[in-house]
Write a protein that holds these residues in place. Structure first.
Motif, PDB file in Angstrom:
ATOM      1  N   ARG A  14       0.874  -1.173   0.000  1.00 33.42           N
ATOM      2  CA  ARG A  14       0.000   0.000   0.000  1.00 33.42           C
ATOM      3  C   ARG A  14       0.909   1.219   0.000  1.00 33.42           C
ATOM      4  NH1 ARG A  14      -2.621  -3.891   3.447  1.00 33.42           N
ATOM      5  NH2 ARG A  14      -1.541  -3.193   5.285  1.00 33.42           N
ATOM      6  N   ASP A  15       0.429   2.339   0.410  1.00 32.44           N
ATOM      7  CA  ASP A  15       1.243   3.552   0.495  1.00 32.44           C
ATOM      8  C   ASP A  15       2.057   3.491   1.791  1.00 32.44           C
ATOM      9  OD1 ASP A  15       2.346   6.064   0.678  1.00 32.44           O
ATOM     10  OD2 ASP A  15       0.500   7.115   0.154  1.00 32.44           O
ATOM     11  N   CYS A  16       3.336   3.178   1.672  1.00 31.92           N
ATOM     12  CA  CYS A  16       4.187   3.017   2.863  1.00 31.92           C
ATOM     13  C   CYS A  16       4.221   4.271   3.734  1.00 31.92           C
ATOM     14  CB  CYS A  16       5.607   2.656   2.450  1.00 31.92           C
ATOM     15  SG  CYS A  16       5.760   0.998   1.770  1.00 31.92           S
ATOM     16  N   ARG A  17       4.012   5.424   3.136  1.00 30.97           N
ATOM     17  CA  ARG A  17       4.022   6.658   3.926  1.00 30.97           C
ATOM     18  C   ARG A  17       2.845   6.709   4.897  1.00 30.97           C
ATOM     19  NH1 ARG A  17       4.032  10.155  -1.343  1.00 30.97           N
ATOM     20  NH2 ARG A  17       2.481   8.552  -1.623  1.00 30.97           N
ATOM     21  N   VAL A  18       1.828   5.908   4.618  1.00 25.08           N
ATOM     22  CA  VAL A  18       0.625   5.911   5.450  1.00 25.08           C
ATOM     23  C   VAL A  18       0.603   4.731   6.416  1.00 25.08           C
ATOM     24  CG1 VAL A  18      -1.893   5.741   5.379  1.00 25.08           C
ATOM     25  CG2 VAL A  18      -0.697   7.122   3.681  1.00 25.08           C
ATOM     26  N   CYS A  19       1.042   3.569   5.963  1.00 27.54           N
ATOM     27  CA  CYS A  19       0.816   2.372   6.783  1.00 27.54           C
ATOM     28  C   CYS A  19       2.023   1.917   7.599  1.00 27.54           C
ATOM     29  CB  CYS A  19       0.280   1.229   5.922  1.00 27.54           C
ATOM     30  SG  CYS A  19       1.431   0.572   4.720  1.00 27.54           S
ATOM     31  N   ARG A  20       3.156   2.571   7.523  1.00 27.57           N
ATOM     32  CA  ARG A  20       4.287   2.191   8.381  1.00 27.57           C
ATOM     33  C   ARG A  20       3.997   2.575   9.824  1.00 27.57           C
ATOM     34  NH1 ARG A  20       9.410   4.221   4.770  1.00 27.57           N
ATOM     35  NH2 ARG A  20       9.401   2.466   3.349  1.00 27.57           N
ATOM     36  N   ASP A  21       4.556   1.797  10.760  1.00 28.85           N
ATOM     37  CA  ASP A  21       4.349   2.121  12.175  1.00 28.85           C
ATOM     38  C   ASP A  21       5.290   3.250  12.599  1.00 28.85           C
ATOM     39  OD1 ASP A  21       6.888   1.051  12.719  1.00 28.85           O
ATOM     40  OD2 ASP A  21       6.102  -0.788  13.596  1.00 28.85           O
ATOM     41  N   ASP A  22       5.275   3.601  13.871  1.00 31.75           N
ATOM     42  CA  ASP A  22       6.073   4.727  14.382  1.00 31.75           C
ATOM     43  C   ASP A  22       7.576   4.535  14.184  1.00 31.75           C
ATOM     44  OD1 ASP A  22       3.736   5.925  15.161  1.00 31.75           O
ATOM     45  OD2 ASP A  22       3.894   5.285  17.258  1.00 31.75           O
ATOM     46  N   ARG A  23       8.019   3.285  14.092  1.00 33.44           N
ATOM     47  CA  ARG A  23       9.444   3.000  13.879  1.00 33.44           C
ATOM     48  C   ARG A  23       9.777   2.865  12.389  1.00 33.44           C
ATOM     49  NH1 ARG A  23       9.031  -1.962  17.211  1.00 33.44           N
ATOM     50  NH2 ARG A  23      10.009  -2.771  15.354  1.00 33.44           N
ATOM     51  N   GLY A  24       8.776   3.070  11.516  1.00 31.25           N
ATOM     52  CA  GLY A  24       9.006   2.974  10.089  1.00 31.25           C
ATOM     53  C   GLY A  24       8.885   1.570   9.536  1.00 31.25           C
ATOM     54  N   ARG A  25       8.373   0.649  10.324  1.00 31.35           N
ATOM     55  CA  ARG A  25       8.245  -0.750   9.905  1.00 31.35           C
ATOM     56  C   ARG A  25       6.917  -0.996   9.202  1.00 31.35           C
ATOM     57  NH1 ARG A  25      13.275  -2.989  10.563  1.00 31.35           N
ATOM     58  NH2 ARG A  25      14.158  -2.186  12.456  1.00 31.35           N
ATOM     59  N   VAL A  69      10.127  -2.737  -1.291  1.00 30.64           N
ATOM     60  CA  VAL A  69      10.230  -1.279  -1.135  1.00 30.64           C
ATOM     61  C   VAL A  69      10.294  -0.894   0.336  1.00 30.64           C
ATOM     62  CG1 VAL A  69       8.972   0.889  -1.471  1.00 30.64           C
ATOM     63  CG2 VAL A  69       9.172  -0.730  -3.349  1.00 30.64           C
ATOM     64  N   CYS A  70       9.377  -1.406   1.112  1.00 29.72           N
ATOM     65  CA  CYS A  70       9.329  -1.060   2.535  1.00 29.72           C
ATOM     66  C   CYS A  70      10.559  -1.585   3.283  1.00 29.72           C
ATOM     67  CB  CYS A  70       8.048  -1.629   3.145  1.00 29.72           C
ATOM     68  SG  CYS A  70       7.749  -1.084   4.844  1.00 29.72           S
ATOM     69  N   TYR A  71      10.993  -2.780   2.918  1.00 29.97           N
ATOM     70  CA  TYR A  71      12.090  -3.404   3.650  1.00 29.97           C
ATOM     71  C   TYR A  71      13.466  -2.887   3.242  1.00 29.97           C
ATOM     72  CZ  TYR A  71       8.663  -6.277   5.808  1.00 29.97           C
ATOM     73  OH  TYR A  71       7.597  -6.691   6.562  1.00 29.97           O
ATOM     74  N   LEU A  72      13.534  -2.184   2.139  1.00 30.86           N
ATOM     75  CA  LEU A  72      14.792  -1.577   1.733  1.00 30.86           C
ATOM     76  C   LEU A  72      14.821  -0.088   2.059  1.00 30.86           C
ATOM     77  CD1 LEU A  72      15.265  -3.358  -1.697  1.00 30.86           C
ATOM     78  CD2 LEU A  72      16.539  -3.778   0.417  1.00 30.86           C
ATOM     79  N   GLY A  73      13.748   0.413   2.676  1.00 34.77           N
ATOM     80  CA  GLY A  73      13.651   1.825   3.028  1.00 34.77           C
ATOM     81  C   GLY A  73      14.648   2.210   4.102  1.00 34.77           C
ATOM     82  N   ALA A  74      14.772   3.482   4.302  1.00 37.88           N
ATOM     83  CA  ALA A  74      15.741   4.029   5.261  1.00 37.88           C
ATOM     84  C   ALA A  74      15.478   3.566   6.690  1.00 37.88           C
ATOM     85  CB  ALA A  74      15.731   5.552   5.187  1.00 37.88           C
ATOM     86  N   SER A  75      14.261   3.157   6.995  1.00 32.96           N
ATOM     87  CA  SER A  75      13.937   2.770   8.365  1.00 32.96           C
ATOM     88  C   SER A  75      14.454   1.381   8.717  1.00 32.96           C
ATOM     89  CB  SER A  75      12.422   2.811   8.569  1.00 32.96           C
ATOM     90  OG  SER A  75      11.796   1.912   7.673  1.00 32.96           O
ATOM     91  N   HIS A  76      14.930   0.634   7.754  1.00 30.42           N
ATOM     92  CA  HIS A  76      15.407  -0.714   8.010  1.00 30.42           C
ATOM     93  C   HIS A  76      16.926  -0.751   7.958  1.00 30.42           C
ATOM     94  CE1 HIS A  76      11.621  -2.960   8.083  1.00 30.42           C
ATOM     95  NE2 HIS A  76      11.188  -1.957   7.354  1.00 30.42           N
TER      96      HIS A  76
END
Length: 173
Positions: A14-25, A69-76
């Motif tokens: 989905r839109d990772c900017r919306v559905c990631r948790d507070d830690r970016g996961r 996409v989400c797992y390669l983002g800066a939060s990981h």
């Protein structure tokens, strides 16, 4: 062999900017995180396999790739990027058509994905058939080609030169 339907059937990107948790996961509640960190990242190679559906890979494989996409983002952690970068990859694909340009889009996607991740794309093997067992009758013998690929996955020569690549100007030693 991993059946992706068993791992990532429940959540589409989905839109990772919306559905990631507070830690970016990622908050999609399925086993994708376990698949990526415990199965895919430690592997030395990944061989993707898919039928060609409407000139693209099957949706479950596309979903698997999109979810990176989400797992390669800066939060990981960068550990995942580093683990993927050392891998060799290949694609096995079947279709009912033999048209030479058929795989142009899929090949471009896998070439670019491998380049982006720093992986060596070793081969794309295409088998033609429409019914169970029919690929075995393909005169190009994709089953033998795939078998040979399995034996050569870690030794098959690949090259991807850039302007800065130091090279001997000899392809074969």
């Amino acid at each position: 062999m991993i059946n992706l339907n068993e791992w990532v059937g429940g959540g589409f990107l989905r839109d990772c900017r919306v559905c990631r948790d507070d830690r970016g996961r990622c908050t999609i509640d399925d086993r994708y995180s376990t698949l990526i960190t415990d199965v895919v990242a430690p592997a030395d190679a990944i061989v993707f396999a898919s039928p060609l559906y409407f000139y693209a890979v099957a949706g479950v494989l596309k979903n698997f790739l999109d979810r990176l996409v989400c797992y390669l983002g800066a939060s990981h952690s960068t550990d995942l990027s580093e683990a993927l970068a050392r891998q060799r990859t290949a694609l096995l694909i079947t279709s009912e058509e033999s048209y030479p340009g058929l795989l142009t889009g899929v090949a471009a996607q896998f070439h670019e994905m491998s380049r982006y991740l720093g992986q060596d794309l070793v081969a794309i093997v295409h088998g033609v058939g429409n019914h169970r067992g029919e690929v075995a009758r393909d005169p190009d013998d994709p089953i033998e080609t795939a078998r040979r690929l399995g034996h050569e996955l870690f030794t098959r020569h690949t090259s991807d030169y850039t302007a800065a690549t130091v090279r001997s100007h000899h392809v074969w030693g």
